[in-house]
Design an enzyme around this catalytic site. Structure first.
Site, PDB file in Angstrom:
ATOM      1  N   ARG A  91       5.622  -8.272  -0.366  1.00  0.00           N
ATOM      2  CA  ARG A  91       6.048  -7.416  -1.620  1.00  0.00           C
ATOM      3  C   ARG A  91       6.612  -5.946  -1.007  1.00  0.00           C
ATOM      4  O   ARG A  91       5.860  -5.348   0.193  1.00  0.00           O
ATOM      5  CB  ARG A  91       4.007  -6.872  -2.121  1.00  0.00           C
ATOM      6  CG  ARG A  91       3.986  -8.176  -3.029  1.00  0.00           C
ATOM      7  CD  ARG A  91       2.221  -7.744  -3.016  1.00  0.00           C
ATOM      8  NE  ARG A  91       1.139  -8.047  -2.424  1.00  0.00           N
ATOM      9  CZ  ARG A  91       0.302  -7.667  -2.183  1.00  0.00           C
ATOM     10  NH1 ARG A  91      -0.612  -7.318  -3.521  1.00  0.00           N
ATOM     11  NH2 ARG A  91      -0.750  -7.487  -1.721  1.00  0.00           N
ATOM     12  N   CYS A  94       1.245  -1.299   0.117  1.00  0.00           N
ATOM     13  CA  CYS A  94       0.174  -0.150  -0.091  1.00  0.00           C
ATOM     14  C   CYS A  94       0.491   1.537  -0.247  1.00  0.00           C
ATOM     15  O   CYS A  94       0.762   2.071  -0.716  1.00  0.00           O
ATOM     16  CB  CYS A  94      -0.926  -0.070   1.049  1.00  0.00           C
ATOM     17  SG  CYS A  94      -2.086  -1.337   1.013  1.00  0.00           S
TER      18      CYS A  94
HETATM   19  C1  UDX Z   1      -1.779   0.485   5.928  1.00  0.00           C
HETATM   20  C2  UDX Z   1      -2.685   1.551   6.031  1.00  0.00           C
HETATM   21  O1  UDX Z   1      -1.770   1.454   7.338  1.00  0.00           O
HETATM   22  C3  UDX Z   1      -4.074   1.174   6.130  1.00  0.00           C
HETATM   23  O2  UDX Z   1      -4.454   2.065   6.115  1.00  0.00           O
HETATM   24  C4  UDX Z   1      -4.229   1.044   4.414  1.00  0.00           C
HETATM   25  O3  UDX Z   1      -5.684   0.184   4.118  1.00  0.00           O
HETATM   26  C5  UDX Z   1      -3.088  -0.147   3.580  1.00  0.00           C
HETATM   27  O4  UDX Z   1      -1.689   0.624   4.545  1.00  0.00           O
HETATM   28  P1  UDX Z   1      -0.378  -2.004   5.540  1.00  0.00           P
HETATM   29  O5  UDX Z   1       0.300  -2.005   4.891  1.00  0.00           O
HETATM   30  O6  UDX Z   1      -0.896  -3.066   6.150  1.00  0.00           O
HETATM   31  O7  UDX Z   1      -0.953  -0.680   5.921  1.00  0.00           O
HETATM   32  O8  UDX Z   1       0.285  -1.820   7.160  1.00  0.00           O
HETATM   33  P2  UDX Z   1       0.954  -0.508   8.369  1.00  0.00           P
HETATM   34  O9  UDX Z   1       0.928  -1.579   9.351  1.00  0.00           O
HETATM   35  O10 UDX Z   1       0.572   0.670   8.202  1.00  0.00           O
HETATM   36  O11 UDX Z   1       2.456  -0.597   8.249  1.00  0.00           O
HETATM   37  C6  UDX Z   1       2.960  -0.489   7.317  1.00  0.00           C
HETATM   38  C7  UDX Z   1       4.585  -0.469   6.814  1.00  0.00           C
HETATM   39  O12 UDX Z   1       5.233   0.787   7.599  1.00  0.00           O
HETATM   40  C8  UDX Z   1       5.338  -1.878   7.793  1.00  0.00           C
HETATM   41  O13 UDX Z   1       6.319  -1.075   6.254  1.00  0.00           O
HETATM   42  C9  UDX Z   1       5.099  -0.997   8.258  1.00  0.00           C
HETATM   43  O14 UDX Z   1       6.124  -1.489   9.308  1.00  0.00           O
HETATM   44  C10 UDX Z   1       5.678  -0.087   8.267  1.00  0.00           C
HETATM   45  N1  UDX Z   1       5.890   0.663   9.871  1.00  0.00           N
HETATM   46  C11 UDX Z   1       4.290   0.948  10.291  1.00  0.00           C
HETATM   47  C12 UDX Z   1       6.821   1.704  10.265  1.00  0.00           C
HETATM   48  O15 UDX Z   1       8.194   1.196  10.341  1.00  0.00           O
HETATM   49  N2  UDX Z   1       7.211   2.095  11.611  1.00  0.00           N
HETATM   50  C13 UDX Z   1       5.336   2.570  12.494  1.00  0.00           C
HETATM   51  O16 UDX Z   1       6.040   2.895  12.977  1.00  0.00           O
HETATM   52  C14 UDX Z   1       4.343   1.898  11.428  1.00  0.00           C
END
Ligand code: UDX
Length: 430
Positions: A327, A260
């Site tokens: 991905r 995403c």
């Molecule tokens: C994200 C959005 O949160 C969600 O609302 C949308 O619908 C889809 O994209 P997702 O990709 O499933 O969801 O994961 P998310 O938990 O948001 O984490 C995304 C990435 O950010 C991960 O690689 C995670 O490790 C990273 N991340 C997240 C950080 O590095 N630090 C953080 O504080 C939070």
């Protein structure tokens, strides 16, 4: 309600299963016959906590079925969600070919009123394009509406997020569309914001970009903390206590991945460009995210002196915990960089190894974390799975050839690690 959900990816499958769980009659459609055959046998193409139980129960109650026959699904549903993929093209644009094809097929099939709802993340003005496509190809006199209902679920907590959202966004411009969608979401106790379609589309891209910016911001701060000898976790807590900022999404690490954030950022930058705005802020968010993987590799180099011919044990491959999704996982770029410097990689992930094997041809996959440690010159943490937090660290130390840990997710306490005799490096913490 009789609902068709087109596209059995993360968003489509979870939405379909949740609508069915709420008591609606749902048909999930996908062009991938293999995927549909799997689903019909009760096998899920993705690992997502709670989804299998939900699907099983809904199928048993005959509220959920799967098909490749989009035409039939359209005819038998009043409400049609488009949740097909919108993958990135080489220039970063979202590829809306699947969305257009589905809209065209729906147009040709419909004989009575339908509400067509875009749930995939799409650039602003896609709803308008869907409407135009329907108008062009639908039989004269057939009534329909188009609406936008972006989905905010996260992988790993998708079912919980869907059923307990912070908000529901309904981009709906006719009374009938507003009524149908408001009825559908009434059981979810959360604020419902009704907007025009374009604003709903931008809410999704703007929200994801903002969250990605928060992560890049804290990663930049973590690099300053490293240079200054400060602690990024304390900084994040201190910043987060300001309610206008909030502590969530301020975890420093090796950058964001997944299907995403990277894709939506590129798509938002591209659509902004087409609308005449150079979104430099978001370009920097992307750059910081790419650089963060290099920051981690430099830390490994610093920890080991020479990377060449060392054996490195990797814990965690998926882009985040509780998913098998590889991905845009930062682990892919980091491992390829380390391999290009002559390292030999051994790795373990609780759920992502099957998918990781198709990408990482030279990696030796191990049966558990301790097997990874045995004989490695250094342990690298790339995904913060809970089971890594609970490892017997004394045992880890014994198994490693030298007690060096580079933790890209800040899961261990630096003081404890040093007390145990590790040379321990993490992100933005002294
Ligand atoms: C994200 C959005 O949160 C969600 O609302 C949308 O619908 C889809 O994209 P997702 O990709 O499933 O969801 O994961 P998310 O938990 O948001 O984490 C995304 C990435 O950010 C991960 O690689 C995670 O490790 C990273 N991340 C997240 C950080 O590095 N630090 C953080 O504080 C939070």
């Amino acid at each position: 309600m009789k609902i068709a959900v087109v596209g059995c990816g993360y968003v489509g499958l979870v939405s379909g299963a949740c609508f069915a769980g709420m008591g609606h009659r749902v048909i999930c459609v996908d062009v991938d016959a293999k995927k549909i055959a799997m689903l019909k046998k009760g096998q899920l193409p993705i690992y997502e906590p709670g989804l299998e139980e939900l699907v099983d129960e809904a199928v048993r109650k005959k509220n959920l079925s799967f098909t490749v026959d989009l035409k039939n699904a359209c005819r038998n549903s009043e409400l049609i969600f488009i949740a097909v993929g919108t993958p990135p093209k080489p220039d970063g644009d979202a590829d809306l070919g699947f969305v257009e094809n589905v809209a065209r097929t729906i147009a040709k099939e419909i004989r009575s009123y339908k509400l067509i709802v875009e749930k995939s993340t799409v650039p602003v003005q896609t709803g308008h394009r869907i409407f135009e496509t329907l108008k062009m190809h639908a039989k004269k006199g057939v009534r329909f509406d188009v609406a936008s209902n972006p989905e905010f679920l996260r992988e790993g907590t998708a079912v919980r997020d869907f059923m307990n959202p912070d908000r529901v966004i309904l981009g709906a411009e006719s009374k009938k569309a507003r009524e149908i969608l408001t009825d559908l979401y009434r059981p979810l106790k959360c604020p419902v914001l009704v907007t025009d379609i374009k604003s709903a589309e931008i809410i999704k891209h703007a929200s994801n970009s903002f969250l990605a910016a928060k992560i890049s911001f804290i990663n930049a701060i973590s690099n300053i903390c490293d240079a200054a000898g400060a602690d990024v976790e304390q900084v994040a807590i201190g910043m987060g206590l300001d309610r206008r900022i909030g502590r969530d999404f301020l975890n420093a690490g090796i950058g964001f991945g997944g299907f995403c954030f990277p894709k939506d950022l590129s798509a938002f930058i591209r659509i902004s460009e087409k609308l005449g705005h150079d979104f430099e802020l978001l370009k920097n968010v992307q750059k910081i995210n790419e650089d963060q993987k290099k920051v981690f590799v430099r830390k490994v180099e610093h920890a080991l002196w020479n990377i060449s011919s060392k054996t490195l044990g990797v814990l965690g491959l998926s882009f985040k915990p509780n998913t098998d999704d590889m991905r845009y996982a930062p682990s892919l770029d980091i491992i390829s960089d380390l391999e290009s410097r002559g390292a030999k990689i051994r790795a373990y992930d609780p759920h992502a190894m099957a998918k990781a094997k198709t990408h990482l041809k030279n990696v030796e996959f191990c049966k558990d974390s301790y097997a990874v440690c045995r004989g490695s010159d250094c342990l690298l943490v790339l995904t913060e799975w809970d089971e890594f937090k609970e490892l017997d660290l004394a045992k880890v130390k014994k198994l490693l050839r030298q007690p060096v840990v580079v933790d890209g997710r800040n899961i261990y306490d630096p003081k404890k690690m040093r007390a145990l005799g590790f040379r321990y490096f993490s992100m933005g913490r002294p």
